[in-house]
Write a protein that holds these residues in place. Structure first.
Motif, PDB file in Angstrom:
ATOM      1  N   MET A  32       0.848  -1.171   0.000  1.00  0.00           N
ATOM      2  CA  MET A  32       0.000   0.000   0.000  1.00  0.00           C
ATOM      3  C   MET A  32       0.895   1.236   0.000  1.00  0.00           C
ATOM      4  O   MET A  32       1.891   1.294   0.700  1.00  0.00           O
ATOM      5  N   LEU A  33       0.513   2.223  -0.762  1.00  0.00           N
ATOM      6  CA  LEU A  33       1.235   3.476  -0.818  1.00  0.00           C
ATOM      7  C   LEU A  33       0.976   4.262   0.460  1.00  0.00           C
ATOM      8  O   LEU A  33      -0.171   4.461   0.858  1.00  0.00           O
ATOM      9  N   LYS A  34       2.020   4.685   1.129  1.00  0.00           N
ATOM     10  CA  LYS A  34       1.875   5.451   2.365  1.00  0.00           C
ATOM     11  C   LYS A  34       1.394   6.863   2.029  1.00  0.00           C
ATOM     12  O   LYS A  34       1.914   7.500   1.118  1.00  0.00           O
ATOM     13  N   ILE A  35       0.398   7.341   2.760  1.00  0.00           N
ATOM     14  CA  ILE A  35      -0.108   8.683   2.498  1.00  0.00           C
ATOM     15  C   ILE A  35       0.444   9.720   3.468  1.00  0.00           C
ATOM     16  O   ILE A  35       0.347  10.902   3.212  1.00  0.00           O
ATOM     17  N   PHE A  36       1.021   9.262   4.572  1.00  0.00           N
ATOM     18  CA  PHE A  36       1.469  10.200   5.585  1.00  0.00           C
ATOM     19  C   PHE A  36       2.902  10.659   5.319  1.00  0.00           C
ATOM     20  O   PHE A  36       3.762   9.852   4.960  1.00  0.00           O
ATOM     21  N   PRO A  37       3.175  11.944   5.548  1.00  0.00           N
ATOM     22  CA  PRO A  37       4.523  12.470   5.334  1.00  0.00           C
ATOM     23  C   PRO A  37       5.457  12.082   6.489  1.00  0.00           C
ATOM     24  O   PRO A  37       5.027  11.581   7.529  1.00  0.00           O
ATOM     25  N   GLU A  38       6.724  12.364   6.295  1.00  0.00           N
ATOM     26  CA  GLU A  38       7.764  12.003   7.258  1.00  0.00           C
ATOM     27  C   GLU A  38       7.475  12.447   8.693  1.00  0.00           C
ATOM     28  O   GLU A  38       7.686  11.663   9.621  1.00  0.00           O
ATOM     29  N   PRO A  39       6.991  13.683   8.924  1.00  0.00           N
ATOM     30  CA  PRO A  39       6.739  14.066  10.328  1.00  0.00           C
ATOM     31  C   PRO A  39       5.721  13.151  11.025  1.00  0.00           C
ATOM     32  O   PRO A  39       5.810  12.934  12.228  1.00  0.00           O
TER      33      PRO A  39
ATOM     34  N   ILE B 184      -2.808  -2.877   9.997  1.00  0.00           N
ATOM     35  CA  ILE B 184      -2.875  -1.450  10.325  1.00  0.00           C
ATOM     36  C   ILE B 184      -1.468  -0.884  10.513  1.00  0.00           C
ATOM     37  O   ILE B 184      -0.586  -1.534  11.067  1.00  0.00           O
ATOM     38  N   SER B 185      -1.289   0.332  10.025  1.00  0.00           N
ATOM     39  CA  SER B 185      -0.140   1.159  10.390  1.00  0.00           C
ATOM     40  C   SER B 185      -0.730   2.356  11.110  1.00  0.00           C
ATOM     41  O   SER B 185      -1.653   3.004  10.595  1.00  0.00           O
ATOM     42  N   ALA B 186      -0.241   2.643  12.309  1.00  0.00           N
ATOM     43  CA  ALA B 186      -0.831   3.715  13.115  1.00  0.00           C
ATOM     44  C   ALA B 186       0.267   4.477  13.840  1.00  0.00           C
ATOM     45  O   ALA B 186       1.180   3.872  14.399  1.00  0.00           O
ATOM     46  N   TYR B 187       0.146   5.789  13.836  1.00  0.00           N
ATOM     47  CA  TYR B 187       1.145   6.674  14.438  1.00  0.00           C
ATOM     48  C   TYR B 187       0.461   7.538  15.488  1.00  0.00           C
ATOM     49  O   TYR B 187      -0.610   8.082  15.258  1.00  0.00           O
ATOM     50  N   LEU B 188       1.111   7.670  16.634  1.00  0.00           N
ATOM     51  CA  LEU B 188       0.515   8.275  17.822  1.00  0.00           C
ATOM     52  C   LEU B 188       1.100   9.652  18.110  1.00  0.00           C
ATOM     53  O   LEU B 188       2.299   9.809  18.281  1.00  0.00           O
ATOM     54  N   SER B 189       0.219  10.646  18.173  1.00  0.00           N
ATOM     55  CA  SER B 189       0.578  11.978  18.658  1.00  0.00           C
ATOM     56  C   SER B 189      -0.104  12.131  20.009  1.00  0.00           C
ATOM     57  O   SER B 189      -1.335  12.179  20.102  1.00  0.00           O
ATOM     58  N   GLN B 190       0.705  12.161  21.066  1.00  0.00           N
ATOM     59  CA  GLN B 190       0.186  12.134  22.438  1.00  0.00           C
ATOM     60  C   GLN B 190       0.066  13.535  23.001  1.00  0.00           C
ATOM     61  O   GLN B 190       1.036  14.279  23.044  1.00  0.00           O
ATOM     62  N   GLY B 191      -1.141  13.892  23.430  1.00  0.00           N
ATOM     63  CA  GLY B 191      -1.370  15.148  24.120  1.00  0.00           C
ATOM     64  C   GLY B 191      -1.528  14.905  25.608  1.00  0.00           C
ATOM     65  O   GLY B 191      -1.555  13.757  26.074  1.00  0.00           O
ATOM     66  N   GLU B 192      -1.657  15.972  26.360  1.00  0.00           N
ATOM     67  CA  GLU B 192      -1.821  15.849  27.809  1.00  0.00           C
ATOM     68  C   GLU B 192      -3.115  15.142  28.175  1.00  0.00           C
ATOM     69  O   GLU B 192      -3.166  14.344  29.109  1.00  0.00           O
ATOM     70  N   ASN B 193      -4.195  15.430  27.432  1.00  0.00           N
ATOM     71  CA  ASN B 193      -5.497  14.852  27.743  1.00  0.00           C
ATOM     72  C   ASN B 193      -6.162  14.157  26.563  1.00  0.00           C
ATOM     73  O   ASN B 193      -7.358  13.872  26.611  1.00  0.00           O
TER      74      ASN B 193
ATOM     75  N   ILE C 185      -4.053  11.807  19.155  1.00  0.00           N
ATOM     76  CA  ILE C 185      -4.395  11.858  17.738  1.00  0.00           C
ATOM     77  C   ILE C 185      -3.668  10.680  17.101  1.00  0.00           C
ATOM     78  O   ILE C 185      -2.461  10.509  17.276  1.00  0.00           O
ATOM     79  N   ILE C 186      -4.431   9.857  16.388  1.00  0.00           N
ATOM     80  CA  ILE C 186      -3.880   8.675  15.750  1.00  0.00           C
ATOM     81  C   ILE C 186      -4.037   8.844  14.236  1.00  0.00           C
ATOM     82  O   ILE C 186      -5.126   9.156  13.753  1.00  0.00           O
ATOM     83  N   PHE C 187      -2.957   8.639  13.527  1.00  0.00           N
ATOM     84  CA  PHE C 187      -2.951   8.636  12.066  1.00  0.00           C
ATOM     85  C   PHE C 187      -2.923   7.166  11.657  1.00  0.00           C
ATOM     86  O   PHE C 187      -1.967   6.463  11.957  1.00  0.00           O
ATOM     87  N   MET C 188      -3.990   6.688  10.994  1.00  0.00           N
ATOM     88  CA  MET C 188      -4.127   5.264  10.712  1.00  0.00           C
ATOM     89  C   MET C 188      -4.319   5.000   9.230  1.00  0.00           C
ATOM     90  O   MET C 188      -4.999   5.762   8.541  1.00  0.00           O
ATOM     91  N   GLU C 189      -3.737   3.894   8.759  1.00  0.00           N
ATOM     92  CA  GLU C 189      -4.032   3.400   7.425  1.00  0.00           C
ATOM     93  C   GLU C 189      -4.091   1.885   7.471  1.00  0.00           C
ATOM     94  O   GLU C 189      -3.399   1.241   8.268  1.00  0.00           O
ATOM     95  N   PHE C 190      -4.954   1.313   6.639  1.00  0.00           N
ATOM     96  CA  PHE C 190      -5.262  -0.110   6.685  1.00  0.00           C
ATOM     97  C   PHE C 190      -4.965  -0.785   5.355  1.00  0.00           C
ATOM     98  O   PHE C 190      -5.408  -0.318   4.312  1.00  0.00           O
ATOM     99  N   ALA C 191      -4.249  -1.889   5.411  1.00  0.00           N
ATOM    100  CA  ALA C 191      -3.917  -2.675   4.222  1.00  0.00           C
ATOM    101  C   ALA C 191      -4.911  -3.815   4.009  1.00  0.00           C
ATOM    102  O   ALA C 191      -4.895  -4.455   2.965  1.00  0.00           O
ATOM    103  N   GLU C 192      -5.764  -4.080   5.004  1.00  0.00           N
ATOM    104  CA  GLU C 192      -6.723  -5.188   4.935  1.00  0.00           C
ATOM    105  C   GLU C 192      -8.098  -4.714   5.387  1.00  0.00           C
ATOM    106  O   GLU C 192      -8.212  -3.760   6.154  1.00  0.00           O
ATOM    107  N   ASP C 193      -9.150  -5.432   4.939  1.00  0.00           N
ATOM    108  CA  ASP C 193     -10.496  -5.200   5.467  1.00  0.00           C
ATOM    109  C   ASP C 193     -10.512  -5.640   6.927  1.00  0.00           C
ATOM    110  O   ASP C 193      -9.910  -6.658   7.283  1.00  0.00           O
TER     111      ASP C 193
END
Length: 111
Positions: free
Chosen positions: A1-8, A22-31, A34-42
């Motif tokens: 699958m082509l990755k849609i998310f940029p390097e940051p 699933i490929s998922a990247y975590l941006s953690q806040g205090e409360n 934010i998760i950036f997710m992409e799926f290669a399978e149903d």
């Protein structure tokens, strides 16, 4: 699958989400998280509930049933799941989104 998310985004810590394809990247806040997710399978999501969740569909399609109401969301759509609302769904291969969980500990960092 082509990755849609940029390097940051792909340089964020990976989120430990127990779903296949699933490929998922975590941006953690205090409360919140934010998760950036992409799926290669149903994926079929069983019914569950948690704190509120707001998402933006970046690619593909997802079907969500929220409190018994089924809707389909595609690229450009937004969805909101209120706190405590029972929900389930089907995520289709090629789906990607950015999701805000109003919960600081919804997912852990993958080790």
């Amino acid at each position: 699958m082509l990755k849609i998310f940029p390097e940051p985004v792909i340089n964020l810590p990976e989120a430990d989400i127990p779903l296949k394809g699933i490929s998922a990247y975590l941006s953690q806040g205090e409360n919140h998280q934010i998760i950036f997710m992409e799926f290669a399978e149903d994926i079929d999501l069983p019914e569950h509930l948690h704190e509120s969740q707001w998402g933006i569909v970046l690619e593909g399609k997802i079907e969500l049933t929220i409190d018994g109401v089924k809707n389909t969301y595609v690229k450009g759509d937004r969805y909101f799941i209120p706190k405590g609302a029972k929900h389930s769904g089907k995520i289709f291969a090629g789906y990607a989104d950015m999701t805000l969980f109003n919960q600081k500990d919804r997912y852990k960092e993958k080790r």
